[in-house]
Write a protein that holds these residues in place. Structure first.
Motif, PDB file in Angstrom:
ATOM      1  N   ARG A  16     -18.352  40.579  47.576  1.00 12.57           N
ATOM      2  CA  ARG A  16     -18.122  41.020  46.196  1.00 12.57           C
ATOM      3  C   ARG A  16     -18.948  40.165  45.232  1.00 12.57           C
ATOM      4  O   ARG A  16     -19.656  39.246  45.647  1.00 12.57           O
ATOM      5  CB  ARG A  16     -16.641  40.915  45.844  1.00 12.57           C
ATOM      6  N   ILE A  18     -21.438  38.325  42.729  1.00 15.57           N
ATOM      7  CA  ILE A  18     -22.879  38.070  42.692  1.00 15.57           C
ATOM      8  C   ILE A  18     -23.503  38.239  44.077  1.00 15.57           C
ATOM      9  O   ILE A  18     -24.596  38.817  44.205  1.00 15.57           O
ATOM     10  CB  ILE A  18     -23.131  36.649  42.132  1.00 15.57           C
ATOM     11  N   ASP A  37     -19.093  37.018  54.873  1.00 10.68           N
ATOM     12  CA  ASP A  37     -17.991  36.657  53.980  1.00 10.68           C
ATOM     13  C   ASP A  37     -16.741  36.378  54.802  1.00 10.68           C
ATOM     14  O   ASP A  37     -16.687  36.690  56.000  1.00 10.68           O
ATOM     15  CB  ASP A  37     -17.728  37.778  52.952  1.00 10.68           C
ATOM     16  N   ASP A  53     -16.430  32.136  58.198  1.00 13.17           N
ATOM     17  CA  ASP A  53     -16.191  31.083  57.203  1.00 13.17           C
ATOM     18  C   ASP A  53     -17.364  30.095  57.258  1.00 13.17           C
ATOM     19  O   ASP A  53     -17.541  29.417  58.278  1.00 13.17           O
ATOM     20  CB  ASP A  53     -14.864  30.392  57.533  1.00 13.17           C
ATOM     21  N   VAL A  54     -18.132  30.004  56.179  1.00 12.90           N
ATOM     22  CA  VAL A  54     -19.290  29.106  56.190  1.00 12.90           C
ATOM     23  C   VAL A  54     -18.881  27.633  56.271  1.00 12.90           C
ATOM     24  O   VAL A  54     -19.697  26.781  56.608  1.00 12.90           O
ATOM     25  CB  VAL A  54     -20.204  29.303  54.942  1.00 12.90           C
ATOM     26  N   ASN A  80     -24.587  31.516  48.703  1.00 10.65           N
ATOM     27  CA  ASN A  80     -23.881  32.005  47.506  1.00 10.65           C
ATOM     28  C   ASN A  80     -22.373  31.801  47.573  1.00 10.65           C
ATOM     29  O   ASN A  80     -21.722  31.716  46.540  1.00 10.65           O
ATOM     30  CB  ASN A  80     -24.209  33.494  47.319  1.00 10.65           C
ATOM     31  N   ALA A  82     -18.692  30.552  47.510  1.00 15.72           N
ATOM     32  CA  ALA A  82     -18.118  29.399  46.822  1.00 15.72           C
ATOM     33  C   ALA A  82     -16.607  29.518  46.744  1.00 15.72           C
ATOM     34  O   ALA A  82     -16.061  30.623  46.695  1.00 15.72           O
ATOM     35  CB  ALA A  82     -18.696  29.264  45.413  1.00 15.72           C
ATOM     36  N   GLN A  84     -13.553  28.569  44.317  1.00 16.30           N
ATOM     37  CA  GLN A  84     -13.381  28.235  42.898  1.00 16.30           C
ATOM     38  C   GLN A  84     -11.909  28.043  42.566  1.00 16.30           C
ATOM     39  O   GLN A  84     -11.505  28.171  41.422  1.00 16.30           O
ATOM     40  CB  GLN A  84     -13.966  29.352  42.025  1.00 16.30           C
ATOM     41  N   VAL A 129     -26.983  29.194  45.149  1.00 11.34           N
ATOM     42  CA  VAL A 129     -26.373  29.657  43.902  1.00 11.34           C
ATOM     43  C   VAL A 129     -25.502  28.523  43.366  1.00 11.34           C
ATOM     44  O   VAL A 129     -24.417  28.258  43.880  1.00 11.34           O
ATOM     45  CB  VAL A 129     -25.576  30.956  44.107  1.00 11.34           C
ATOM     46  N   TYR A 144     -14.936  21.581  41.158  1.00 12.13           N
ATOM     47  CA  TYR A 144     -16.009  22.580  41.075  1.00 12.13           C
ATOM     48  C   TYR A 144     -17.254  21.982  40.420  1.00 12.13           C
ATOM     49  O   TYR A 144     -18.375  22.146  40.923  1.00 12.13           O
ATOM     50  CB  TYR A 144     -15.508  23.793  40.284  1.00 12.13           C
ATOM     51  N   LYS A 148     -20.876  21.713  42.425  1.00 12.30           N
ATOM     52  CA  LYS A 148     -22.090  22.398  41.959  1.00 12.30           C
ATOM     53  C   LYS A 148     -23.145  21.401  41.502  1.00 12.30           C
ATOM     54  O   LYS A 148     -24.345  21.628  41.679  1.00 12.30           O
ATOM     55  CB  LYS A 148     -21.746  23.392  40.849  1.00 12.30           C
ATOM     56  N   GLY A 175     -24.774  31.413  34.063  1.00 11.49           N
ATOM     57  CA  GLY A 175     -23.731  31.256  33.052  1.00 11.49           C
ATOM     58  C   GLY A 175     -22.553  32.142  33.437  1.00 11.49           C
ATOM     59  O   GLY A 175     -22.322  32.381  34.619  1.00 11.49           O
ATOM     60  N   ILE A 177     -20.779  35.384  34.321  1.00 14.44           N
ATOM     61  CA  ILE A 177     -21.282  36.642  34.866  1.00 14.44           C
ATOM     62  C   ILE A 177     -20.104  37.589  35.071  1.00 14.44           C
ATOM     63  O   ILE A 177     -19.031  37.161  35.528  1.00 14.44           O
ATOM     64  CB  ILE A 177     -22.001  36.391  36.216  1.00 14.44           C
TER      65      ILE A 177
HETATM   66  P1  NAD Z   1     -16.520  35.566  43.926  1.00 16.70           P
HETATM   67  O1  NAD Z   1     -15.343  34.690  44.096  1.00 16.70           O
HETATM   68  O2  NAD Z   1     -16.353  36.887  43.271  1.00 16.70           O
HETATM   69  O3  NAD Z   1     -17.254  35.782  45.306  1.00 16.70           O
HETATM   70  C1  NAD Z   1     -17.465  34.721  46.172  1.00 16.70           C
HETATM   71  C2  NAD Z   1     -17.414  35.283  47.578  1.00 16.70           C
HETATM   72  O4  NAD Z   1     -17.583  34.192  48.475  1.00 16.70           O
HETATM   73  C3  NAD Z   1     -16.066  35.936  47.878  1.00 16.70           C
HETATM   74  O5  NAD Z   1     -16.271  37.225  48.420  1.00 16.70           O
HETATM   75  C4  NAD Z   1     -15.442  34.980  48.882  1.00 16.70           C
HETATM   76  O6  NAD Z   1     -14.629  35.620  49.843  1.00 16.70           O
HETATM   77  C5  NAD Z   1     -16.677  34.369  49.525  1.00 16.70           C
HETATM   78  N1  NAD Z   1     -16.357  33.089  50.148  1.00 16.70           N
HETATM   79  C6  NAD Z   1     -15.618  32.079  49.614  1.00 16.70           C
HETATM   80  N2  NAD Z   1     -15.494  31.089  50.501  1.00 16.70           N
HETATM   81  C7  NAD Z   1     -16.169  31.472  51.618  1.00 16.70           C
HETATM   82  C8  NAD Z   1     -16.372  30.875  52.881  1.00 16.70           C
HETATM   83  N3  NAD Z   1     -15.842  29.683  53.160  1.00 16.70           N
HETATM   84  N4  NAD Z   1     -17.100  31.539  53.801  1.00 16.70           N
HETATM   85  C9  NAD Z   1     -17.622  32.760  53.517  1.00 16.70           C
HETATM   86  N5  NAD Z   1     -17.451  33.377  52.338  1.00 16.70           N
HETATM   87  C10 NAD Z   1     -16.724  32.742  51.392  1.00 16.70           C
HETATM   88  O7  NAD Z   1     -17.575  34.676  43.128  1.00 16.70           O
HETATM   89  P2  NAD Z   1     -18.825  35.095  42.228  1.00 16.70           P
HETATM   90  O8  NAD Z   1     -18.393  34.973  40.828  1.00 16.70           O
HETATM   91  O9  NAD Z   1     -19.503  36.308  42.704  1.00 16.70           O
HETATM   92  O10 NAD Z   1     -19.731  33.828  42.521  1.00 16.70           O
HETATM   93  C11 NAD Z   1     -20.797  33.831  43.440  1.00 16.70           C
HETATM   94  C12 NAD Z   1     -21.538  32.531  43.295  1.00 16.70           C
HETATM   95  O11 NAD Z   1     -21.980  32.392  41.950  1.00 16.70           O
HETATM   96  C13 NAD Z   1     -20.683  31.310  43.578  1.00 16.70           C
HETATM   97  O12 NAD Z   1     -21.488  30.321  44.188  1.00 16.70           O
HETATM   98  C14 NAD Z   1     -20.252  30.860  42.199  1.00 16.70           C
HETATM   99  O13 NAD Z   1     -19.941  29.504  42.176  1.00 16.70           O
HETATM  100  C15 NAD Z   1     -21.505  31.183  41.416  1.00 16.70           C
HETATM  101  N6  NAD Z   1     -21.310  31.369  39.975  1.00 16.70           N
HETATM  102  C16 NAD Z   1     -20.565  32.393  39.473  1.00 16.70           C
HETATM  103  C17 NAD Z   1     -20.441  32.557  38.099  1.00 16.70           C
HETATM  104  C18 NAD Z   1     -19.674  33.687  37.476  1.00 16.70           C
HETATM  105  O14 NAD Z   1     -19.547  33.731  36.241  1.00 16.70           O
HETATM  106  N7  NAD Z   1     -19.147  34.634  38.227  1.00 16.70           N
HETATM  107  C19 NAD Z   1     -21.069  31.644  37.233  1.00 16.70           C
HETATM  108  C20 NAD Z   1     -21.815  30.607  37.780  1.00 16.70           C
HETATM  109  C21 NAD Z   1     -21.923  30.491  39.156  1.00 16.70           C
END
Ligand code: NAD
Length: 251
Positions: A16, A18, A37, A53-54, A80, A82, A84, A129, A144, A148, A175, A177
């Motif tokens: 899901r 980004i 994922d 699981d990474v 990517n 993370a 959070q 990311v 967090y 990062k 920023g 998203i």
């Molecule tokens: P999200 O939580 O919607 O998606 C993250 C995905 O990573 C999830 O599907 C989750 O299941 C998966 N995941 C988590 N831990 C995992 C693991 N151990 N092994 C495999 N998969 C795992 O997050 P997002 O908002 O899409 O963020 C994606 C990236 O962008 C992240 O690195 C986040 O830190 C970064 N980011 C997001 C934003 C934002 O505003 N959304 C801003 C800055 C940075």
């Protein structure tokens, strides 16, 4: 005959948000993608997907096996995924939350690069990311911010240590998203319209970014168009970090 080689890509956290947008953009542009994922990512036509699981050694071994068997070579690795979920200040963030955050956001990208190194060819690329939250800190978000911030400098360390192999390593720092998670947290706030405006006003462009806008930058950094770019942290933040406060708004 000149046959264009298919680009092979591994994207973590691709179920899901980004990561999903990154996998979709690569697939649209003809790449062969392995989406990874914690939950099995939704199927993308003709693409590979894996539940892993990474942050676990076994998970990374399975990712490497799938990459070897289904892709053969990994031209671009996108770290990517993370965690959070560990909120709290320097004084009260839980030890387990701190550890999980560092395991997923900082250690896993390092370990996954090691695991996949034999599949990364000369000319290959890693894109991490990160986040604007890794360039600056906030109150009550110590884990967090630290993970990062660590990933930002790990990107530079990877750039230096992997350059002799002909690999490039860069990061994006998004920023706010409009992912499902961010929109859900806005909706769950006391005054969603005001919270949304607050998020928008963090950026000079006065809006929230789209997952696809991050994906486009990741695609560029992973492509031969970026062949002399390595060790760079590219903010994708609508001008948030151009200012020292309030996106340049007079106070
Ligand atoms: P999200 O939580 O919607 O998606 C993250 C995905 O990573 C999830 O599907 C989750 O299941 C998966 N995941 C988590 N831990 C995992 C693991 N151990 N092994 C495999 N998969 C795992 O997050 P997002 O908002 O899409 O963020 C994606 C990236 O962008 C992240 O690195 C986040 O830190 C970064 N980011 C997001 C934003 C934002 O505003 N959304 C801003 C800055 C940075």
């Amino acid at each position: 005959t000149l046959e264009r080689m298919t680009v092979n890509v591994v994207v973590t956290g691709a179920a899901r948000g980004i990561g999903r947008a990154i996998a979709e953009l690569y697939a649209e542009r003809g790449a062969h993608v392995l989406s990874v994922d914690l939950t099995l990512p939704p199927a993308l036509k003709g693409q590979e997907r894996l539940k892993a699981d990474v942050a676990s050694r076994a998970g990374r071994a399975r990712i490497a096996r799938a990459a070897r068997e289904k892709l053969g070579r990994v031209d671009v690795l996108v770290n990517n995924a993370a965690y959070q979920g560990a909120h709290g200040s320097v004084l009260d963030v839980s030890e387990s939350g701190w550890q999980r955050t560092l395991d997923v956001n900082l250690s896993a990208p390092l370990m996954l690069v090691r695991e996949l190194i034999s599949l990364l060819p000369q000319g290959g690329a890693v894109v991490n990311v990160a986040s604007v939250q890794g360039l600056f800190a906030e109150q009550d978000n110590a884990a967090y911010n630290s993970s990062k911030g660590g990933l930002v400098n790990l990107t530079r360390a990877m750039c230096l240590d992997l350059a002799p192999r002909g690999l490039r390593v860069n990061a994006v720092a998004p920023g706010a998203i409009s992912t499902e998670a961010v929109m859900a947290s806005i909706d769950a706030s006391a005054d969603p319209a005001q919270t949304r405006r607050d998020y928008e006003d963090l950026h000079a462009l006065r809006r929230i970014g789209e997952p696809r806008e991050v994906a486009q930058a990741v695609y560029f950094l992973g492509s031969p168009e970026a062949s002399f770019i390595t060790g760079v942290i590219l903010p994708i933040d609508g001008g948030m970090t151009a200012s020292f406060m309030m996106a340049g708004r007079p106070v």
